[in-house]
Scaffold this motif. Structure first.
Motif, mmCIF file in Angstrom:
data_model
loop_
_atom_site.group_PDB
_atom_site.id
_atom_site.type_symbol
_atom_site.label_atom_id
_atom_site.label_comp_id
_atom_site.label_asym_id
_atom_site.label_seq_id
_atom_site.Cartn_x
_atom_site.Cartn_y
_atom_site.Cartn_z
ATOM 1 N N CYS A 1 -1.648 -4.636 -9.457
ATOM 2 C CA CYS A 1 -2.026 -3.915 -8.234
ATOM 3 C C CYS A 1 -3.216 -4.609 -7.572
ATOM 4 C CB CYS A 1 -2.380 -2.464 -8.556
ATOM 5 S SG CYS A 1 -0.967 -1.436 -8.998
ATOM 6 N N LEU A 2 -4.179 -5.023 -8.401
ATOM 7 C CA LEU A 2 -5.330 -5.772 -7.901
ATOM 8 C C LEU A 2 -4.881 -7.088 -7.267
ATOM 9 C CD1 LEU A 2 -8.551 -5.854 -7.976
ATOM 10 C CD2 LEU A 2 -8.256 -7.290 -9.994
ATOM 11 N N ALA A 3 -3.959 -7.787 -7.944
ATOM 12 C CA ALA A 3 -3.474 -9.080 -7.444
ATOM 13 C C ALA A 3 -2.698 -8.924 -6.139
ATOM 14 C CB ALA A 3 -2.586 -9.742 -8.510
ATOM 15 N N MET A 4 -1.823 -7.909 -6.063
ATOM 16 C CA MET A 4 -1.089 -7.682 -4.812
ATOM 17 C C MET A 4 -2.046 -7.312 -3.692
ATOM 18 S SD MET A 4 2.491 -5.760 -5.823
ATOM 19 C CE MET A 4 1.671 -4.301 -6.517
ATOM 20 N N GLY A 5 -3.080 -6.540 -4.028
ATOM 21 C CA GLY A 5 -4.083 -6.193 -3.025
ATOM 22 C C GLY A 5 -4.775 -7.431 -2.494
ATOM 23 N N ILE B 1 0.825 -1.214 0.000
ATOM 24 C CA ILE B 1 0.000 0.000 0.000
ATOM 25 C C ILE B 1 0.855 1.258 0.000
ATOM 26 C CG2 ILE B 1 -1.677 1.348 1.322
ATOM 27 C CD1 ILE B 1 -2.753 -1.352 2.399
ATOM 28 N N GLY B 2 1.861 1.299 0.883
ATOM 29 C CA GLY B 2 2.624 2.527 1.107
ATOM 30 C C GLY B 2 3.670 2.838 0.060
ATOM 31 N N ILE B 3 4.203 1.820 -0.619
ATOM 32 C CA ILE B 3 5.267 2.051 -1.599
ATOM 33 C C ILE B 3 4.848 1.614 -3.000
ATOM 34 C CG2 ILE B 3 7.611 1.417 -2.308
ATOM 35 C CD1 ILE B 3 8.423 1.304 0.577
ATOM 36 N N LEU B 4 4.534 0.348 -3.174
ATOM 37 C CA LEU B 4 4.314 -0.183 -4.521
ATOM 38 C C LEU B 4 3.088 0.421 -5.201
ATOM 39 C CD1 LEU B 4 5.203 -3.952 -3.926
ATOM 40 C CD2 LEU B 4 6.697 -2.051 -4.571
ATOM 41 N N ALA B 5 2.026 0.680 -4.451
ATOM 42 C CA ALA B 5 0.840 1.298 -5.045
ATOM 43 C C ALA B 5 0.937 2.821 -5.048
ATOM 44 C CB ALA B 5 -0.413 0.855 -4.293
ATOM 45 N N THR B 6 1.351 3.395 -3.921
ATOM 46 C CA THR B 6 1.397 4.852 -3.793
ATOM 47 C C THR B 6 2.348 5.492 -4.800
ATOM 48 O OG1 THR B 6 0.852 4.707 -1.442
ATOM 49 C CG2 THR B 6 1.868 6.754 -2.201
ATOM 50 N N PHE B 7 3.463 4.823 -5.089
ATOM 51 C CA PHE B 7 4.439 5.345 -6.045
ATOM 52 C C PHE B 7 4.367 4.600 -7.376
ATOM 53 C CE2 PHE B 7 6.071 6.277 -1.810
ATOM 54 C CZ PHE B 7 6.390 7.620 -1.925
ATOM 55 N N VAL C 1 4.633 -9.562 -6.008
ATOM 56 C CA VAL C 1 5.598 -8.459 -5.887
ATOM 57 C C VAL C 1 6.789 -8.689 -6.812
ATOM 58 C CG1 VAL C 1 7.275 -7.355 -4.328
ATOM 59 C CG2 VAL C 1 4.923 -7.750 -3.566
ATOM 60 N N ILE C 2 7.273 -9.930 -6.887
ATOM 61 C CA ILE C 2 8.384 -10.258 -7.793
ATOM 62 C C ILE C 2 7.988 -9.979 -9.241
ATOM 63 C CG2 ILE C 2 9.824 -12.120 -8.694
ATOM 64 C CD1 ILE C 2 10.616 -11.183 -5.915
ATOM 65 N N ILE C 3 6.774 -10.388 -9.610
ATOM 66 C CA ILE C 3 6.300 -10.137 -10.979
ATOM 67 C C ILE C 3 6.172 -8.640 -11.235
ATOM 68 C CG2 ILE C 3 4.385 -10.484 -12.588
ATOM 69 C CD1 ILE C 3 3.818 -13.136 -11.136
ATOM 70 N N TYR C 4 5.665 -7.911 -10.262
ATOM 71 C CA TYR C 4 5.473 -6.463 -10.371
ATOM 72 C C TYR C 4 6.798 -5.749 -10.631
ATOM 73 C CZ TYR C 4 3.993 -1.755 -8.763
ATOM 74 O OH TYR C 4 3.731 -0.401 -8.654
ATOM 75 N N LEU C 5 7.836 -6.178 -9.918
ATOM 76 C CA LEU C 5 9.132 -5.501 -10.020
ATOM 77 C C LEU C 5 9.961 -5.995 -11.204
ATOM 78 C CD1 LEU C 5 10.185 -5.400 -6.244
ATOM 79 C CD2 LEU C 5 9.290 -3.512 -7.622
ATOM 80 N N PHE C 6 9.941 -7.294 -11.472
ATOM 81 C CA PHE C 6 10.874 -7.853 -12.456
ATOM 82 C C PHE C 6 10.218 -8.749 -13.509
ATOM 83 C CE2 PHE C 6 13.245 -7.428 -8.368
ATOM 84 C CZ PHE C 6 14.037 -6.351 -8.754
ATOM 85 N N GLY C 7 8.892 -8.680 -13.614
ATOM 86 C CA GLY C 7 8.195 -9.580 -14.534
ATOM 87 C C GLY C 7 8.036 -9.055 -15.939
ATOM 88 N N GLY C 8 8.606 -7.882 -16.228
ATOM 89 C CA GLY C 8 8.530 -7.342 -17.576
ATOM 90 C C GLY C 8 7.127 -6.955 -18.007
ATOM 91 N N VAL D 1 -3.818 2.727 -6.098
ATOM 92 C CA VAL D 1 -4.315 2.562 -4.734
ATOM 93 C C VAL D 1 -5.732 1.999 -4.756
ATOM 94 C CG1 VAL D 1 -4.966 3.781 -2.620
ATOM 95 C CG2 VAL D 1 -2.835 4.357 -3.785
ATOM 96 N N MET D 2 -6.566 2.512 -5.652
ATOM 97 C CA MET D 2 -7.950 2.050 -5.737
ATOM 98 C C MET D 2 -8.005 0.567 -6.102
ATOM 99 S SD MET D 2 -10.690 1.338 -7.984
ATOM 100 C CE MET D 2 -10.398 2.188 -9.543
ATOM 101 N N PHE D 3 -7.244 0.148 -7.123
ATOM 102 C CA PHE D 3 -7.243 -1.257 -7.518
ATOM 103 C C PHE D 3 -6.668 -2.143 -6.406
ATOM 104 C CE2 PHE D 3 -7.625 0.186 -12.012
ATOM 105 C CZ PHE D 3 -8.694 -0.620 -12.378
ATOM 106 N N THR D 4 -5.658 -1.641 -5.707
ATOM 107 C CA THR D 4 -5.074 -2.398 -4.597
ATOM 108 C C THR D 4 -6.109 -2.653 -3.511
ATOM 109 O OG1 THR D 4 -2.872 -1.499 -5.020
ATOM 110 C CG2 THR D 4 -3.262 -2.426 -2.838
#
Length: 411
Positions: A320-324, A237-243, A302-309, A263-266
């Motif tokens: 974002c929905l999936a991490m939420g 919530i605080g980093i991956l979605a907000t930024f 989170v791994i996919i979000y950062l490095f999944g291309g 944030v909304m999708f999360t």
């Protein structure tokens, strides 16, 4: 006449007035908590601040709100164990409702900051007291369902806040939030106090002693583990979605990412996840296994979000929905906290843990920001994520199972 077995209890207690009121209270709590994040830019522009000042003053006002949450988490928790769960539910909602109504009339940035501090102070009491009350009034085999119902309804407040801002000007959104809170007081008049608390209230047992949580290694570790398992939730919530806009740019997306939509999708995902985690916990008859599965799911996303291309904005918002969904064990970690402490310290522990976890962004965000210039956005986030998940898994592996635990005891 057919009777229900212990393994298939009636779900009627889930729809008792205290559960409904706790759920609606958390709905208003989340709405009001996120409102400044959403209206920060338009509200400060109308107050006459420049683009440069909006970033600086906006951060200051947000810190005031976070400071209110930290202080309120301790004060309301103590009050909840000394005076009762209902005293917190009444006091907290009056405090943040009046503060939000006042925000609708504000014309001075400094006054705005103090009003957000007062709002944060009030908002700090809602969730912890609600989960404590629900945990104490529901039978052990329904607590997971109850906490999930509270969290799922509550987290919809974030979605409503997002769409409310698109329909009304920022002052009106504050009036709506304050009015919703005051409207809840009508329902709360009919809510009865927890029977467990009443029994302890009639004894000489010390109640609401915050320092007692740190009296002895066992209590300290219990408290820290309850916080530790929740660290991945506010990483997302605080980093991956907000930024999200920074992450979208870092992975090379052509179309700009809107942080508000992230944030909304999360939060939409978190609503679904909280429902799923409660059902999963009841099915597995284990809090630890349910949290472990949800945390592991979050780790993969989170791994996919950062490095999944990721190569499209649709896929980005989908993650974002999936991490939420993965972090949808917010109610579960608070239920674990409530189940980990006796009645004389339960509200103190649950309320302070709820707000301490929210405030971990005061450490994780500066750490992320400090590493970005030298490591890059993705790598800096990966290091923060590694620390959060490492502490989360350690806490989970070393904590006791609390599913079905009898709560009518004191420390």
């Amino acid at each position: 006449m057919q009777t229900l077995s212990p393994n298939s209890p009636s779900l009627r207690p889930l729809f008792a007035l205290p559960v409904i009121v706790a759920a609606l209270g958390y709905f208003v709590d989340v709405y009001d908590l996120l409102l400044f994040n959403i209206v920060r830019v338009p509200s400060l522009k109308e107050l006459g601040l420049s683009e440069a000042d909006i970033s600086l003053i906006g951060g200051k006002i947000l810190n005031y709100q976070q400071a209110g949450l930290l202080l309120g988490g301790i004060l309301w928790g103590i009050l909840g164990d000394k005076r009762g769960r209902l005293s917190v539910l009444f006091g907290s909602i009056i405090t943040y409702s009046l503060a939000n109504l006042a925000c609708g009339f504000v014309h001075d940035p400094q006054l705005y900051a103090w009003l957000r501090f007062i709002a944060g102070l009030g908002l700090a009491g809602e969730l912890g007291a609600g989960i404590t009350l629900v945990s104490e009034i529901l039978p052990p085999n329904l607590r997971g369902y109850g906490s999930s119902l509270v969290a799922s309804v509550g987290l919809l407040g974030a979605v409503v806040a997002y769409f409310t801002v698109t329909l009304f000007d920022w002052r009106t959104t504050y009036f709506i939030g304050g009015s919703l809170g005051l409207g809840l007081l009508v329902l709360r008049v009919s809510v009865l106090e927890s029977g467990m608390f009443k029994r302890v209230q009639g004894t000489s047992v010390s109640r609401g002693n915050f320092l007692a949580l740190f009296n002895g290694r066992s209590k300290v570790l219990r408290y820290l583990r309850c916080m530790g398992i929740a660290l991945p939730t506010y990483l997302v919530i605080g980093i991956l979605a907000t930024f999200g806009n920074e992450f979208g740019k870092a992975i090379g997306l052509a179309e700009p990412i809107q942080p508000g939509r992230c944030v909304m999708f999360t939060y939409v995902g978190t609503v679904l996840g909280d429902l799923a985690s409660g059902i999963l916990s009841q099915y597995l008859q284990s809090r630890r296994k349910a949290v472990g599965l949800m945390m592991s799911l979050t780790f993969v996303f989170v791994i996919i979000y950062l490095f999944g291309g990721i190569n499209s904005t649709g896929a980005f918002y989908g993650l974002c929905l999936a991490m939420g969904f993965g972090i949808g064990y917010i109610a579960m970690f608070l239920t674990i906290t409530a189940e980990s402490f006796g009645t004389n310290l339960r509200a103190t522990a649950t309320t302070s843990v709820a707000n301490n976890v929210r405030a971990t962004t005061l450490i994780s965000i500066p750490a992320f920001q400090a590493m970005k210039p030298s490591l890059g956005v993705l790598e800096a986030a990966a290091i923060v994520a590694f620390v959060c998940f490492a502490l989360g898994y350690w806490s989970l592996v070393t904590m006791e199972e609390t599913y079905g635990k009898e709560l009518d005891y004191t420390e």
